[in-house]
Design a protein around this motif. Structure first.
Motif, PDB file in Angstrom:
ATOM      1  N   TYR A  24     -40.777   4.394  -8.690  1.00  0.00           N
ATOM      2  CA  TYR A  24     -40.452   5.802  -8.910  1.00  0.00           C
ATOM      3  C   TYR A  24     -39.088   6.116  -8.306  1.00  0.00           C
ATOM      4  CZ  TYR A  24     -45.324   6.295 -10.260  1.00  0.00           C
ATOM      5  OH  TYR A  24     -46.526   6.170 -10.895  1.00  0.00           O
ATOM      6  N   ALA A  25     -38.390   7.017  -8.994  1.00  0.00           N
ATOM      7  CA  ALA A  25     -37.053   7.387  -8.529  1.00  0.00           C
ATOM      8  C   ALA A  25     -37.121   8.264  -7.289  1.00  0.00           C
ATOM      9  CB  ALA A  25     -36.286   8.107  -9.651  1.00  0.00           C
ATOM     10  N   THR A  26     -38.152   9.126  -7.213  1.00  0.00           N
ATOM     11  CA  THR A  26     -38.279  10.046  -6.078  1.00  0.00           C
ATOM     12  C   THR A  26     -39.739  10.153  -5.670  1.00  0.00           C
ATOM     13  OG1 THR A  26     -38.635  12.015  -7.455  1.00  0.00           O
ATOM     14  CG2 THR A  26     -36.343  11.413  -6.942  1.00  0.00           C
ATOM     15  N   THR A  27     -39.946  10.629  -4.459  1.00  0.00           N
ATOM     16  CA  THR A  27     -41.322  10.865  -3.990  1.00  0.00           C
ATOM     17  C   THR A  27     -41.967  12.006  -4.767  1.00  0.00           C
ATOM     18  OG1 THR A  27     -40.480  12.330  -2.251  1.00  0.00           O
ATOM     19  CG2 THR A  27     -40.839  10.022  -1.668  1.00  0.00           C
ATOM     20  N   GLY A  28     -41.170  12.997  -5.146  1.00  0.00           N
ATOM     21  CA  GLY A  28     -41.712  14.111  -5.921  1.00  0.00           C
ATOM     22  C   GLY A  28     -42.262  13.658  -7.248  1.00  0.00           C
ATOM     23  N   GLU A  29     -41.567  12.717  -7.893  1.00  0.00           N
ATOM     24  CA  GLU A  29     -42.048  12.177  -9.164  1.00  0.00           C
ATOM     25  C   GLU A  29     -43.375  11.447  -8.972  1.00  0.00           C
ATOM     26  OE1 GLU A  29     -40.782   8.703 -12.397  1.00  0.00           O
ATOM     27  OE2 GLU A  29     -39.304   9.438 -10.934  1.00  0.00           O
ATOM     28  N   GLU A  77     -51.084  13.477  -8.894  1.00  0.00           N
ATOM     29  CA  GLU A  77     -51.894  14.665  -9.134  1.00  0.00           C
ATOM     30  C   GLU A  77     -52.304  14.768 -10.600  1.00  0.00           C
ATOM     31  OE1 GLU A  77     -51.846  19.399  -7.890  1.00  0.00           O
ATOM     32  OE2 GLU A  77     -50.017  18.195  -7.725  1.00  0.00           O
ATOM     33  N   ASP A  78     -51.363  14.504 -11.511  1.00  0.00           N
ATOM     34  CA  ASP A  78     -51.680  14.572 -12.935  1.00  0.00           C
ATOM     35  C   ASP A  78     -52.719  13.525 -13.325  1.00  0.00           C
ATOM     36  OD1 ASP A  78     -49.878  16.620 -13.194  1.00  0.00           O
ATOM     37  OD2 ASP A  78     -48.282  15.385 -14.087  1.00  0.00           O
ATOM     38  N   ALA A  79     -52.606  12.325 -12.751  1.00  0.00           N
ATOM     39  CA  ALA A  79     -53.540  11.257 -13.102  1.00  0.00           C
ATOM     40  C   ALA A  79     -54.949  11.569 -12.616  1.00  0.00           C
ATOM     41  CB  ALA A  79     -53.055   9.933 -12.524  1.00  0.00           C
ATOM     42  N   ILE A  80     -55.051  12.153 -11.440  1.00  0.00           N
ATOM     43  CA  ILE A  80     -56.377  12.502 -10.919  1.00  0.00           C
ATOM     44  C   ILE A  80     -57.002  13.614 -11.756  1.00  0.00           C
ATOM     45  CG2 ILE A  80     -57.594  13.489  -8.935  1.00  0.00           C
ATOM     46  CD1 ILE A  80     -55.645  11.959  -7.133  1.00  0.00           C
ATOM     47  N   HIS A  81     -56.205  14.583 -12.165  1.00  0.00           N
ATOM     48  CA  HIS A  81     -56.737  15.622 -13.047  1.00  0.00           C
ATOM     49  C   HIS A  81     -57.162  15.026 -14.397  1.00  0.00           C
ATOM     50  CE1 HIS A  81     -54.529  19.052 -10.731  1.00  0.00           C
ATOM     51  NE2 HIS A  81     -55.654  18.681 -10.160  1.00  0.00           N
ATOM     52  N   ALA A  82     -56.373  14.069 -14.890  1.00  0.00           N
ATOM     53  CA  ALA A  82     -56.739  13.413 -16.148  1.00  0.00           C
ATOM     54  C   ALA A  82     -58.039  12.629 -15.987  1.00  0.00           C
ATOM     55  CB  ALA A  82     -55.606  12.482 -16.593  1.00  0.00           C
ATOM     56  N   ALA A  83     -58.235  12.020 -14.798  1.00  0.00           N
ATOM     57  CA  ALA A  83     -59.489  11.298 -14.542  1.00  0.00           C
ATOM     58  C   ALA A  83     -60.674  12.265 -14.560  1.00  0.00           C
ATOM     59  CB  ALA A  83     -59.409  10.576 -13.204  1.00  0.00           C
ATOM     60  N   ALA A  84     -60.468  13.489 -14.045  1.00  0.00           N
ATOM     61  CA  ALA A  84     -61.541  14.491 -14.090  1.00  0.00           C
ATOM     62  C   ALA A  84     -61.905  14.804 -15.541  1.00  0.00           C
ATOM     63  CB  ALA A  84     -61.111  15.760 -13.354  1.00  0.00           C
ATOM     64  N   THR A  85     -60.893  14.926 -16.380  1.00  0.00           N
ATOM     65  CA  THR A  85     -61.155  15.161 -17.806  1.00  0.00           C
ATOM     66  C   THR A  85     -61.891  13.985 -18.423  1.00  0.00           C
ATOM     67  OG1 THR A  85     -59.170  16.545 -17.978  1.00  0.00           O
ATOM     68  CG2 THR A  85     -60.069  15.650 -20.030  1.00  0.00           C
ATOM     69  N   ILE A 101     -52.378   5.808  -2.344  1.00  0.00           N
ATOM     70  CA  ILE A 101     -51.013   5.787  -1.809  1.00  0.00           C
ATOM     71  C   ILE A 101     -50.099   5.128  -2.834  1.00  0.00           C
ATOM     72  CG2 ILE A 101     -49.477   4.858  -0.040  1.00  0.00           C
ATOM     73  CD1 ILE A 101     -51.756   4.856   1.922  1.00  0.00           C
ATOM     74  N   ILE A 102     -48.952   5.763  -3.087  1.00  0.00           N
ATOM     75  CA  ILE A 102     -47.860   5.121  -3.818  1.00  0.00           C
ATOM     76  C   ILE A 102     -46.699   4.974  -2.845  1.00  0.00           C
ATOM     77  CG2 ILE A 102     -46.156   5.342  -5.657  1.00  0.00           C
ATOM     78  CD1 ILE A 102     -48.167   6.838  -7.311  1.00  0.00           C
ATOM     79  N   MET A 103     -46.213   3.770  -2.683  1.00  0.00           N
ATOM     80  CA  MET A 103     -45.069   3.525  -1.812  1.00  0.00           C
ATOM     81  C   MET A 103     -43.777   3.743  -2.592  1.00  0.00           C
ATOM     82  SD  MET A 103     -46.172   2.817   1.193  1.00  0.00           S
ATOM     83  CE  MET A 103     -47.631   2.228   2.072  1.00  0.00           C
ATOM     84  N   VAL A 104     -42.950   4.649  -2.083  1.00  0.00           N
ATOM     85  CA  VAL A 104     -41.656   4.943  -2.698  1.00  0.00           C
ATOM     86  C   VAL A 104     -40.584   4.844  -1.614  1.00  0.00           C
ATOM     87  CG1 VAL A 104     -40.271   6.613  -3.972  1.00  0.00           C
ATOM     88  CG2 VAL A 104     -42.747   6.498  -4.358  1.00  0.00           C
ATOM     89  N   ASP A 105     -39.745   3.814  -1.697  1.00  0.00           N
ATOM     90  CA  ASP A 105     -38.729   3.579  -0.675  1.00  0.00           C
ATOM     91  C   ASP A 105     -39.390   3.529   0.703  1.00  0.00           C
ATOM     92  OD1 ASP A 105     -36.760   3.448  -2.609  1.00  0.00           O
ATOM     93  OD2 ASP A 105     -36.368   5.599  -2.524  1.00  0.00           O
ATOM     94  N   ASP A 106     -38.969   4.398   1.613  1.00  0.00           N
ATOM     95  CA  ASP A 106     -39.532   4.397   2.964  1.00  0.00           C
ATOM     96  C   ASP A 106     -40.575   5.505   3.146  1.00  0.00           C
ATOM     97  OD1 ASP A 106     -37.872   2.302   3.697  1.00  0.00           O
ATOM     98  OD2 ASP A 106     -36.228   3.657   4.241  1.00  0.00           O
ATOM     99  N   TYR A 107     -41.271   5.827   2.075  1.00  0.00           N
ATOM    100  CA  TYR A 107     -42.252   6.914   2.141  1.00  0.00           C
ATOM    101  C   TYR A 107     -43.569   6.490   1.504  1.00  0.00           C
ATOM    102  CZ  TYR A 107     -38.304   9.876   3.377  1.00  0.00           C
ATOM    103  OH  TYR A 107     -37.216  10.417   4.000  1.00  0.00           O
ATOM    104  N   ALA A 108     -44.643   7.081   2.017  1.00  0.00           N
ATOM    105  CA  ALA A 108     -45.971   6.912   1.431  1.00  0.00           C
ATOM    106  C   ALA A 108     -46.347   8.232   0.779  1.00  0.00           C
ATOM    107  CB  ALA A 108     -46.987   6.536   2.504  1.00  0.00           C
ATOM    108  N   VAL A 109     -46.573   8.198  -0.521  1.00  0.00           N
ATOM    109  CA  VAL A 109     -46.992   9.387  -1.267  1.00  0.00           C
ATOM    110  C   VAL A 109     -48.514   9.328  -1.381  1.00  0.00           C
ATOM    111  CG1 VAL A 109     -46.782  10.680  -3.408  1.00  0.00           C
ATOM    112  CG2 VAL A 109     -44.825   9.388  -2.518  1.00  0.00           C
ATOM    113  N   ILE A 110     -49.190  10.331  -0.848  1.00  0.00           N
ATOM    114  CA  ILE A 110     -50.643  10.270  -0.656  1.00  0.00           C
ATOM    115  C   ILE A 110     -51.350  11.334  -1.484  1.00  0.00           C
ATOM    116  CG2 ILE A 110     -52.486  10.594   1.063  1.00  0.00           C
ATOM    117  CD1 ILE A 110     -50.465   9.479   3.142  1.00  0.00           C
TER     118      ILE A 110
END
Length: 413
Positions: A61-66, A72-80, A102-111
Motif C-alpha cells: 500500500y502507498a499509505t496507511t490511510g489506503e 474496513e471495507d473488506a470487513i464490511h464486505a465480509a458482513a455482507t 494487521i497490515i504492515m505498511v512501511d514502519d506502521y501497523a494498520v490494525i
C-alpha cells in the motif's frame, strides 16, 4: 514497501471442541485471526468467509490511510457475505466471527478489530494488549464495576457486544494505525489462548526470542496444558529480527485452510434463546452477540449476581462467627464444670475455684466458688506453695477431700 520480518500461524481444535471454528492467515503484509461462532458448521463458515474476503488485501500500500480504508471495507464486505450466505443456507442463521487483522505498511501497523480476539505487542521486554475486547465484561471493567482479574472468571465473559455476523450489514469496526520498529513482536490470537494463558506467561514466552513458529508452539502447549476448552489460533509477526522469512507463501490455518471440507448441518429445530443457547455437544459456542436492547438487562443481571454474592458472603461470615461463638460458649461452659484449689491473695486463705486456672486476654476462666477459711499461714511451706501454684481436681467432692486433708495435716503437727 514489502514487509521485512518473519511470521508464523497455527490453529488447534483444543481439548474440548469437536471441530475447529477458528481461522488464521499469515502472508507477506497481512496477518489475520478470526474466531467463528454459530454452531457445528456456522463458525467454520463465518471465519472462512472472513479470511477469504481479507486475504485479497495482502499487497503493498502507498499509505496507511489506503490500507486502513481497505481493511474496513473488506470487513464490511465480509458482513455482507455472511448475510448472503444465510439467505441461501438459512440453517446457518446466527453465524458470526471475530476479526483482528494487521497490515504492515512501511514502519506502521494498520490494525482492524471487532470481537474478543486480541492483538498484543511485545516491545522492550513488555507485553501490551493493543485491542480492547468488545465484550460485556469489558464494559463492566471500563465502568469500574469489576476488576480485570474478575473479568477472567466472570460467567458472562464470552458475551460479545460487537461481532461480524449475519445480523448487521454495517458493523462498527475499530481501526487505527501504530508505529512499529525492528525488534517488535506482534501476537494475534483467539480467546482460546488469551482466555487460558495469562499475560505474564505469554510475555515470558515471547521474551525467549525463539522463531515465531517455535514461539507459537510453546504458547499452544501452554493452552493445551491449561485444558484448552476452546479452539486456539495464534499468529506471530516479528518485525525485522534474527529470524528471516523462510517463504513468501501465505499460510492459512484452521477452518479457512479447507473451506470445502466444512459440512453444513441440517436445519436447527426448536427455539433458541439468546440467554440460554442450546448445547447439543461440547463444541457448541460459548459466546454470542446479544441485541443492543439486552445490554441493560445483562448489566442488571450482573448487579443481581453481585448482590447475591455479597449476601452470600455476609451470610457465610455470620455463620462462621456464630459457629465460633457457639464453640467458645461451649468451651466456657465446659470450664465451669471444673474446679481447682488456690489461694486468695487478699484474704490469704485457701479457696475452691470453679473453672480452670487460665485467662483469655483480660478475661479469667475461673471464679471463687468457696472460701474454706483455712489460712495459708498455718500450712507447712511445701503445702502452702502447692496451693499457691493451684491444685487441679476432678470434682467438687475431690476439692473438699483435699481441703480436709490439709486441715488434718495442720492438726497432726
Amino acid at each position: 514497501m514489502v514487509f521485512s520480518g518473519s511470521s508464523a500461524a497455527l490453529s488447534h481444535t483444543g481439548k474440548v471442541r469437536a471441530n475447529n471454528q477458528d481461522s488464521g492467515y499469515s502472508g507477506a503484509n497481512l496477518f489475520v485471526v478470526a474466531d467463528g461462532m454459530g454452531g457445528h458448521a456456522g463458525g467454520d463458515v463465518a471465519s472462512s468467509i472472513a479470511i477469504a474476503r481479507l486475504e485479497g488485501l495482502d499487497r503493498v500500500y502507498a499509505t496507511t490511510g489506503e490500507a486502513e480504508k481497505a481493511l474496513e471495507d473488506a470487513i464490511h464486505a465480509a458482513a455482507t457475505d455472511l448475510i448472503n450466505t444465510v439467505k441461501t443456507k438459512p440453517e446457518l442463521a446466527g453465524l458470526g466471527t471475530t476479526v483482528c487483522a494487521i497490515i504492515m505498511v512501511d514502519d506502521y501497523a494498520v490494525i482492524a478489530h471487532i470481537g474478543d480476539s486480541r492483538i498484543y505487542l511485545y516491545r522492550d521486554d513488555a507485553l501490551t494488549q493493543i485491542t480492547t475486547d468488545h465484550t460485556f465484561v469489558q464494559r463492566l471493567v471500563d465502568s469500574g464495576r469489576i476488576t480485570p482479574e474478575e473479568a477472567r472468571y466472570h460467567p458472562r465473559r464470552s458475551v460479545l457486544m460487537r461481532v461480524l455476523s449475519d445480523m448487521e450489514a454495517d458493523p462498527e469496526v475499530d481501526t487505527f494505525v501504530m508505529p512499529t520498529r525492528p525488534g517488535d513482536r506482534w501476537l494475534l490470537c483467539s480467546d482460546g489462548l488469551s482466555g487460558v494463558v495469562d499475560d505474564t506467561h505469554t510475555a515470558k514466552t515471547m521474551a525467549l526470542g525463539m522463531a515465531p513458529g517455535r514461539t507459537a508452539d510453546i504458547l499452544l502447549k501452554q493452552a493445551l496444558d491449561a485444558g484448552a476448552p476452546d479452539n486456539v489460533t495464534i499468529v506471530i509477526v516479528d518485525v525485522g529480527g534474527q529470524h528471516p522469512l523462510v517463504s513468501g507463501t501465505p499460510t492459512v490455518v484452521g477452518a479457512a485452510s479447507n473451506p470445502q471440507g466444512v459440512e453444513v448441518p441440517a436445519a436447527r429445530t426448536g427455539r433458541i434463546s439468546w440467554f440460554h443457547p442450546a448445547r447439543q455437544a461440547a463444541n457448541e459456542p460459548t459466546h454470542f452477540e446479544p441485541a443492543a436492547e439486552y445490554l441493560e438487562e445483562l448489566i442488571e443481571e450482573d448487579r443481581r449476581r453481585a448482590r447475591r454474592r455479597r449476601i452470600g458472603w455476609i451470610a457465610g461470615l455470620v455463620l462462621v462467627l456464630a459457629l465460633i461463638a457457639g464453640a467458645l460458649f461451649g468451651a466456657y461452659q465446659w470450664t465451669q464444670t471444673r474446679y481447682f484449689i488456690g489461694a486468695d491473695e487478699q484474704t490469704a486463705t485457701v479457696v475452691i475455684f470453679r473453672g480452670i486456672p487460665q485467662n483469655v486476654g483480660p478475661f479469667s476462666l475461673s471464679t471463687p466458688y468457696e472460701d474454706t477459711g483455712l489460712p495459708l499461714a498455718v500450712l507447712p511451706e511445701f503445702e502452702r506453695e502447692t496451693v499457691q501454684q493451684k491444685i487441679p481436681v476432678d470434682s467438687l467432692d475431690d476439692a473438699h477431700t483435699i481441703v480436709d486433708q490439709l486441715r488434718q495435716n495442720i492438726g497432726s503437727e
